[in-house]
Enzyme design. Structure first.
Site, short mmCIF file in Angstrom:
data_model
loop_
_atom_site.label_atom_id
_atom_site.label_comp_id
_atom_site.label_asym_id
_atom_site.label_seq_id
_atom_site.Cartn_x
_atom_site.Cartn_y
_atom_site.Cartn_z
N TYR A 153 0.84 -1.22 0.00
CA TYR A 153 0.00 0.00 0.00
C TYR A 153 0.87 1.26 0.00
O TYR A 153 0.60 2.21 -0.74
CB TYR A 153 -0.89 -0.06 1.24
CG TYR A 153 -1.90 1.04 1.39
CD1 TYR A 153 -3.12 1.01 0.71
CD2 TYR A 153 -1.68 2.09 2.28
CE1 TYR A 153 -4.07 2.00 0.90
CE2 TYR A 153 -2.63 3.09 2.46
CZ TYR A 153 -3.82 3.04 1.77
OH TYR A 153 -4.76 4.02 1.96
N LYS A 157 0.88 4.12 -2.82
CA LYS A 157 0.51 5.50 -2.50
C LYS A 157 1.66 6.47 -2.79
O LYS A 157 1.42 7.63 -3.15
CB LYS A 157 0.06 5.61 -1.04
CG LYS A 157 -1.28 4.90 -0.76
CD LYS A 157 -2.37 5.35 -1.70
CE LYS A 157 -3.77 5.07 -1.22
NZ LYS A 157 -4.80 5.37 -2.25
P1 NAD Z 1 -13.28 2.27 1.61
O1 NAD Z 1 -12.75 0.88 1.68
O2 NAD Z 1 -14.29 2.71 2.61
O3 NAD Z 1 -13.89 2.52 0.15
C1 NAD Z 1 -13.18 2.19 -1.01
C2 NAD Z 1 -14.16 1.93 -2.13
O4 NAD Z 1 -13.40 1.56 -3.29
C3 NAD Z 1 -15.13 0.78 -1.82
O5 NAD Z 1 -16.46 1.17 -2.06
C4 NAD Z 1 -14.68 -0.31 -2.79
O6 NAD Z 1 -15.73 -1.18 -3.23
C5 NAD Z 1 -14.10 0.50 -3.93
N1 NAD Z 1 -13.19 -0.28 -4.76
C6 NAD Z 1 -12.22 -1.13 -4.34
N2 NAD Z 1 -11.62 -1.72 -5.39
C7 NAD Z 1 -12.21 -1.22 -6.50
C8 NAD Z 1 -12.04 -1.45 -7.89
N3 NAD Z 1 -11.12 -2.32 -8.35
N4 NAD Z 1 -12.82 -0.78 -8.76
C9 NAD Z 1 -13.77 0.09 -8.31
N5 NAD Z 1 -13.98 0.35 -7.01
C10 NAD Z 1 -13.22 -0.31 -6.11
O7 NAD Z 1 -12.01 3.23 1.61
P2 NAD Z 1 -11.83 4.72 2.15
O8 NAD Z 1 -11.34 4.64 3.55
O9 NAD Z 1 -13.00 5.54 1.83
O10 NAD Z 1 -10.57 5.18 1.28
C11 NAD Z 1 -10.73 5.78 0.02
C12 NAD Z 1 -9.36 6.10 -0.55
O11 NAD Z 1 -8.64 6.92 0.35
C13 NAD Z 1 -8.50 4.88 -0.83
O12 NAD Z 1 -7.72 5.09 -1.98
C14 NAD Z 1 -7.62 4.82 0.41
O13 NAD Z 1 -6.44 4.13 0.15
C15 NAD Z 1 -7.39 6.29 0.68
N6 NAD Z 1 -7.04 6.59 2.07
C16 NAD Z 1 -7.89 6.30 3.09
C17 NAD Z 1 -7.50 6.61 4.39
C18 NAD Z 1 -8.38 6.33 5.57
O14 NAD Z 1 -7.96 6.57 6.71
N7 NAD Z 1 -9.60 5.83 5.39
C19 NAD Z 1 -6.26 7.20 4.64
C20 NAD Z 1 -5.43 7.48 3.58
C21 NAD Z 1 -5.83 7.18 2.29
#
Ligand code: NAD
Length: 252
Positions: A153, A157
């Site tokens: 990851y 990123k």
């Molecule tokens: P989440 O898991 O709640 O939602 C992610 C969504 O992406 C889900 O609805 C999932 O079905 C969809 N998804 C996964 N694979 C897919 C694919 N191949 N095609 C289409 N859709 C797909 O995640 P989140 O916490 O809302 O995070 C969203 C983004 O932010 C991600 O890129 C994550 O890495 C990044 N992020 C999150 C955090 C955090 O603390 N939550 C921190 C840093 C970065």
């Protein structure tokens, strides 16, 4: 003034940061295509948008599949109009220490974050070039700076930061900006799954994180949506190739 609203695409928009971002962009006046793996999952976000008077379209697409991505972008351009805002947000985690990490978990994370963002951007940029306007926002993470158990990851990123900077260089002359938003700890299902795996009650997990964050709270999906909203706006046209850490304090 544009007669038609601008069209945004938010990948992974069924829940979490993507859902909050789709809702926010709709409130900003954009029509929003919500992409997620299952169209049925994307529908809940679309329904929330339409209930609030916005325009949105739910699309079931795996962003790591070139044919599905290309078809989705054709459908969006046909039904909503040419997309000129793209939020590459879809993401997964497959955490493990490197000595235990299977190759399949490395590949899965690279496929969704890196290949998915590449395929989406490649398919959408032609519409932005034609419009001489574009806003690309890629979701990075503070994990890009290194995080135990996330070698896949954090590499993805960090890779997205380089991807963003190169997009900014290549596409700037067409009125297109590209920026990364790098969230810190945000209270979403993705982190709830981590707490479950570590066998730590969710409230305790959030409190422990919050104590280590200078503003003394966990981030919310709206914190990220607000940042993306600004970067997607007309007024952010001179900001490009940047990584904006949204983490309640400095990161290092
Ligand atoms: P989440 O898991 O709640 O939602 C992610 C969504 O992406 C889900 O609805 C999932 O079905 C969809 N998804 C996964 N694979 C897919 C694919 N191949 N095609 C289409 N859709 C797909 O995640 P989140 O916490 O809302 O995070 C969203 C983004 O932010 C991600 O890129 C994550 O890495 C990044 N992020 C999150 C955090 C955090 O603390 N939550 C921190 C840093 C970065």
């Amino acid at each position: 003034m544009n007669a038609q609203p601008r069209v945004a695409i938010v990948t992974g928009g069924a829940r979490g940061l993507g859902a909050a971002t789709a809702l926010r962009l709709s409130r900003d006046g954009l029509a929003v295509a919500v992409i997620d793996l299952e169209q049925s999952a994307a529908k809940s976000t679309v329904e929330a948008i339409t209930r609030a008077g916005g325009q949105a379209l739910a699309i079931g697409t795996n962003v790591a599949d070139a044919a599905q991505v290309d078809a989705a972008v054709v459908q969006i351009a046909g039904e909503l109009g040419a997309p000129t805002v793209l939020v590459n947000n879809a993401g997964i985690t497959r955490d493990n220490l490197i000595f235990k990490m299977p190759e399949t978990d490395w590949d899965a994370v690279m496929d969704v974050h890196l290949k998915g963002s590449f395929l989406m951007t490649r398919a959408v940029q032609q519409h932005m070039v034609q419009a001489q306007f574009g806003r690309i926002i890629n979701l990075s993470s503070t994990s890009a700076l290194g995080n135990r158990g996330q070698v896949n990851y954090s590499a993805a990123k960090a890779g997205l930061q380089g991807f963003t900077k190169t997009l900014a260089v290549e596409l700037g002359k067409f009125g297109i900006t590209a920026n990364s938003v790098a969230p810190g700890f945000i209270a979403t299902d993705m982190n709830r799954a981590v707490a479950d795996r570590l066998n730590i009650p969710w409230d305790e997990y959030v409190t422990t994180w919050a104590e280590a964050i200078p503003v003394r709270r966990a981030g919310t999906p709206e914190d990220i949506a607000n940042t993306i909203s600004f970067l997607a706006s007309e007024g952010a046209g001179f900001i490009s190739g940047q990584v904006i850490y949204v983490a309640g304090g400095p990161v290092n």
